[in-house]
Design a protein around this motif. Sequence first.
Motif, PDB file in Angstrom:
ATOM      1  N   THR A 246      19.312  10.488  26.855  1.00 39.38           N
ATOM      2  CA  THR A 246      19.433   9.450  27.878  1.00 39.38           C
ATOM      3  C   THR A 246      20.893   9.312  28.295  1.00 39.38           C
TER       4      THR A 246
ATOM      5  N   GLU B 291       8.331   3.084  30.289  1.00 39.12           N
ATOM      6  CA  GLU B 291       9.141   3.735  31.323  1.00 39.12           C
ATOM      7  C   GLU B 291      10.069   4.782  30.716  1.00 39.12           C
TER       8      GLU B 291
ATOM      9  N   ASN C 235      10.052   8.810  31.470  1.00 36.07           N
ATOM     10  CA  ASN C 235      11.258   9.537  31.892  1.00 36.07           C
ATOM     11  C   ASN C 235      11.607  10.663  30.928  1.00 36.07           C
TER      12      ASN C 235
ATOM     13  N   SER D   3       9.420  13.655  31.582  1.00 35.75           N
ATOM     14  CA  SER D   3       9.743  14.404  32.804  1.00 35.75           C
ATOM     15  C   SER D   3      10.692  15.563  32.535  1.00 35.75           C
TER      16      SER D   3
END
Length: 407
Positions: free
Chosen positions: A168, A214, A218, A221
Amino acid sequence: MKRFINTILFLMLFAITLSAQIQLSDSAKVSLLTASPWDGAVYAYYGHTAIWVQDDSTGLDAVFNYGYFDTSIPNFIWHFARGETDYVLGVTSITQFLQEYGRKGQEVFEQELNLSLDEKQDLFDALYLNSLPENRKYRYNYLYDNCATRPRDMIEKYTSGDIHYPPTAKEQSYRDLLHECLKPYPWNKFGIDIILGADADKIIDVRQKMFIPEYLKNSYSGAVIVDSTSVPLVKNELFILSVDNKDIKKSEEPLFSPLLIAFALLLLTVLISVYQYVRMGKAVLPKIYDTILFGIAGVAGVVIFFMMFFSEHPATDKNWNFVWLNLFALIFAILFWVKRMKKVVIFYHFINFAVLTLFLIFWWLIPQNLPLATIPFSMCLWLRSGTNVIVLRKKYRLTDDLYRQNI
């Protein structure tokens, strides 16, 4: 993160039972579904995750949902506070799933997983077995084991290779992620900050962040499956339920935020304290105010004490909010009215004033992310204890002087 609905728990059980006896076809697909947040319930502020297994050749259409719970069970609130809430894996069709979220104005994002037929079959068989009455229940944990982490764990377990997630963008803690979800709800955010302790501020890795749907979406993905080769985890992704944002009535932040209320209360506390000093303790209003103020602080302290020592919820121990919100305040809110306990009350106010003085001086050094509103809120208690020490001691000195003069 949604409510338990008895009428649909086994809506698909007959179809699933038949499907479990046959092999999935090459056209079968397994997808991760992510629903956007909804402001209609506290548990829906964070969004939701489910797994959809579809096979047109066999007619299979099953959404496996780990987010069901039953509020009608005896002593539900008590068990929830204790961290003893049991969730279950429920099953419904994609049509019903989309209808439910569509009514609430939520979006649903599909990520079709890039799995082999064998991996799809193994995952489906495992989900089916997990949905049976004897297996469907699990002990819910809002940070470590919830409706988002369960699908992730199942997918990881039945994928042959290792799933590598992209990092992240920044270092974050559990509290940081909760703040993101609760930004439109400052009072909920403030309540969470009061309940969670220092452990919620530890920096967490990308996988730990997936307790928020969420973040799981992400991460998927950009994830890859690493075996003999490296392939993307997600094959296709798209919105299967979109909404017109213009038609959605978004929650507005309340006008009276915790910080604003805290400063308003501090102003009132200053006025009460000045009034008490001028009247030199002869008015009953300050005592009534103290009873309410310390009583509320004491009730909050009882909740924090319970969460620290008697709850299984994670990250609720080592809570520095207990310094200014403690159960002793509730006890002394009653003793304020007992004449024989005046000396004890003065001693309490002196200790409380000293402790809160240190708390306020070293507030920035406390190893816990405390909400800014704790400063004016705690100053209210600090000021009332300090004023009571000054006024009561001065009053007793005057009384002693008059007594000596009479002698």
